[in-house]
Scaffold this motif. Structure first.
Motif, PDB file in Angstrom:
ATOM      1  N   VAL A  49       0.822  -1.212   0.000  1.00 46.24           N
ATOM      2  CA  VAL A  49       0.000   0.000   0.000  1.00 46.24           C
ATOM      3  C   VAL A  49       0.857   1.263   0.000  1.00 46.24           C
ATOM      4  O   VAL A  49       0.610   2.188  -0.775  1.00 46.24           O
ATOM      5  N   LEU A  50       1.858   1.312   0.862  1.00 39.86           N
ATOM      6  CA  LEU A  50       2.647   2.536   1.026  1.00 39.86           C
ATOM      7  C   LEU A  50       3.912   2.568   0.170  1.00 39.86           C
ATOM      8  O   LEU A  50       4.479   3.638  -0.035  1.00 39.86           O
ATOM      9  N   GLY A  51       4.342   1.422  -0.299  1.00 35.71           N
ATOM     10  CA  GLY A  51       5.545   1.341  -1.119  1.00 35.71           C
ATOM     11  C   GLY A  51       6.747   0.883  -0.307  1.00 35.71           C
ATOM     12  O   GLY A  51       6.880   1.211   0.872  1.00 35.71           O
ATOM     13  N   GLU A  52       7.614   0.135  -0.955  1.00 34.38           N
ATOM     14  CA  GLU A  52       8.819  -0.417  -0.322  1.00 34.38           C
ATOM     15  C   GLU A  52       9.706   0.691   0.250  1.00 34.38           C
ATOM     16  O   GLU A  52      10.215   0.577   1.360  1.00 34.38           O
ATOM     17  N   ILE A  65      -2.688  12.361   5.722  1.00 34.40           N
ATOM     18  CA  ILE A  65      -3.455  12.425   4.475  1.00 34.40           C
ATOM     19  C   ILE A  65      -2.555  12.323   3.255  1.00 34.40           C
ATOM     20  O   ILE A  65      -2.836  11.544   2.336  1.00 34.40           O
ATOM     21  N   ALA A  66      -1.456  13.049   3.224  1.00 32.74           N
ATOM     22  CA  ALA A  66      -0.569  12.990   2.055  1.00 32.74           C
ATOM     23  C   ALA A  66      -0.072  11.565   1.819  1.00 32.74           C
ATOM     24  O   ALA A  66      -0.063  11.082   0.678  1.00 32.74           O
ATOM     25  N   MET A  67       0.320  10.886   2.885  1.00 28.54           N
ATOM     26  CA  MET A  67       0.802   9.503   2.762  1.00 28.54           C
ATOM     27  C   MET A  67      -0.275   8.613   2.143  1.00 28.54           C
ATOM     28  O   MET A  67       0.011   7.802   1.249  1.00 28.54           O
ATOM     29  N   HIS A  68      -1.520   8.786   2.583  1.00 24.79           N
ATOM     30  CA  HIS A  68      -2.589   7.933   2.069  1.00 24.79           C
ATOM     31  C   HIS A  68      -3.053   8.372   0.675  1.00 24.79           C
ATOM     32  O   HIS A  68      -3.541   7.534  -0.092  1.00 24.79           O
ATOM     33  N   VAL A  69      -2.892   9.632   0.327  1.00 29.65           N
ATOM     34  CA  VAL A  69      -3.154  10.051  -1.059  1.00 29.65           C
ATOM     35  C   VAL A  69      -2.114   9.401  -1.971  1.00 29.65           C
ATOM     36  O   VAL A  69      -2.466   8.859  -3.027  1.00 29.65           O
ATOM     37  N   ARG A  70      -0.858   9.416  -1.567  1.00 27.08           N
ATOM     38  CA  ARG A  70       0.183   8.754  -2.374  1.00 27.08           C
ATOM     39  C   ARG A  70      -0.127   7.261  -2.518  1.00 27.08           C
ATOM     40  O   ARG A  70       0.111   6.663  -3.566  1.00 27.08           O
ATOM     41  N   ALA A  71      -0.680   6.657  -1.476  1.00 29.39           N
ATOM     42  CA  ALA A  71      -1.004   5.222  -1.512  1.00 29.39           C
ATOM     43  C   ALA A  71      -2.092   4.904  -2.531  1.00 29.39           C
ATOM     44  O   ALA A  71      -2.165   3.770  -3.015  1.00 29.39           O
ATOM     45  N   THR A  72      -2.909   5.883  -2.903  1.00 27.02           N
ATOM     46  CA  THR A  72      -3.973   5.603  -3.879  1.00 27.02           C
ATOM     47  C   THR A  72      -3.410   5.126  -5.214  1.00 27.02           C
ATOM     48  O   THR A  72      -4.100   4.433  -5.951  1.00 27.02           O
ATOM     49  N   ALA A  73      -2.172   5.477  -5.507  1.00 21.46           N
ATOM     50  CA  ALA A  73      -1.537   4.996  -6.740  1.00 21.46           C
ATOM     51  C   ALA A  73      -1.400   3.476  -6.730  1.00 21.46           C
ATOM     52  O   ALA A  73      -1.342   2.850  -7.786  1.00 21.46           O
ATOM     53  N   ARG A  74      -1.398   2.879  -5.535  1.00 19.15           N
ATOM     54  CA  ARG A  74      -1.260   1.425  -5.410  1.00 19.15           C
ATOM     55  C   ARG A  74      -2.573   0.734  -5.061  1.00 19.15           C
ATOM     56  O   ARG A  74      -2.692  -0.467  -5.222  1.00 19.15           O
TER      57      ARG A  74
END
Length: 131
Positions: free
Chosen positions: A15-18, A75-84
């Motif tokens: 979800v968050l990236g390696e 919020i920013a972290m979870h917006v970035r997670a939407t890419a995954r």
């Protein structure tokens, strides 16, 4: 570590990236290690690992709850997670519309501001990586 912890790390990385998880793990100290274990097992190894709803839906719920409760730091972290997770910009907008009606316009407005900044950053990074 426990099986739930291992499952949590797998989901967290998906979800968050390696890279994000590696940075978070490198910053972990003895002070926050028990807290990080709790989050990895509980949030990632139990809630996010559940197949009861899709990762897309989970992203939308998470963003709406963060905004509704005024927890803007993540919020920013979870917006970035939407890419995954497959949650689109439109999905995020819809989630924040619900926040505006049910939790308040100022919280939705702040969340939307953060999302706009984060999407712009993601686009810049995408363009730089393509060069």
């Amino acid at each position: 570590m426990s099986k739930r912890y291992e499952q949590g790390m797998t989901v967290r990385k998906a979800v968050l990236g390696e890279d994000y998880v590696a940075r978070a793990e490198a910053a972990k100290t003895s002070l926050d290690e028990p807290f990080q274990t709790l989050i990895t097992e509980g949030a990632w190894g139990t809630v996010w690992a559940s197949d009861g709803i899709s990762p897309r839906e989970r992203s939308m719920l998470t963003l709406a709850l963060l905004a509704a409760l005024g927890n803007f730091e993540e919020i920013a972290m979870h917006v970035r997670a939407t890419a995954r997770t497959g949650a689109s910009k439109q999905d995020v907008i819809e989630a924040f519309q619900h926040v505006a009606i049910y939790a308040g316009v100022p919280r939705a407005n702040q969340a939307l501001k953060i999302a706009k900044e984060t999407y712009a950053e993601m686009e810049r990074n995408s363009h730089q990586a393509a060069r």
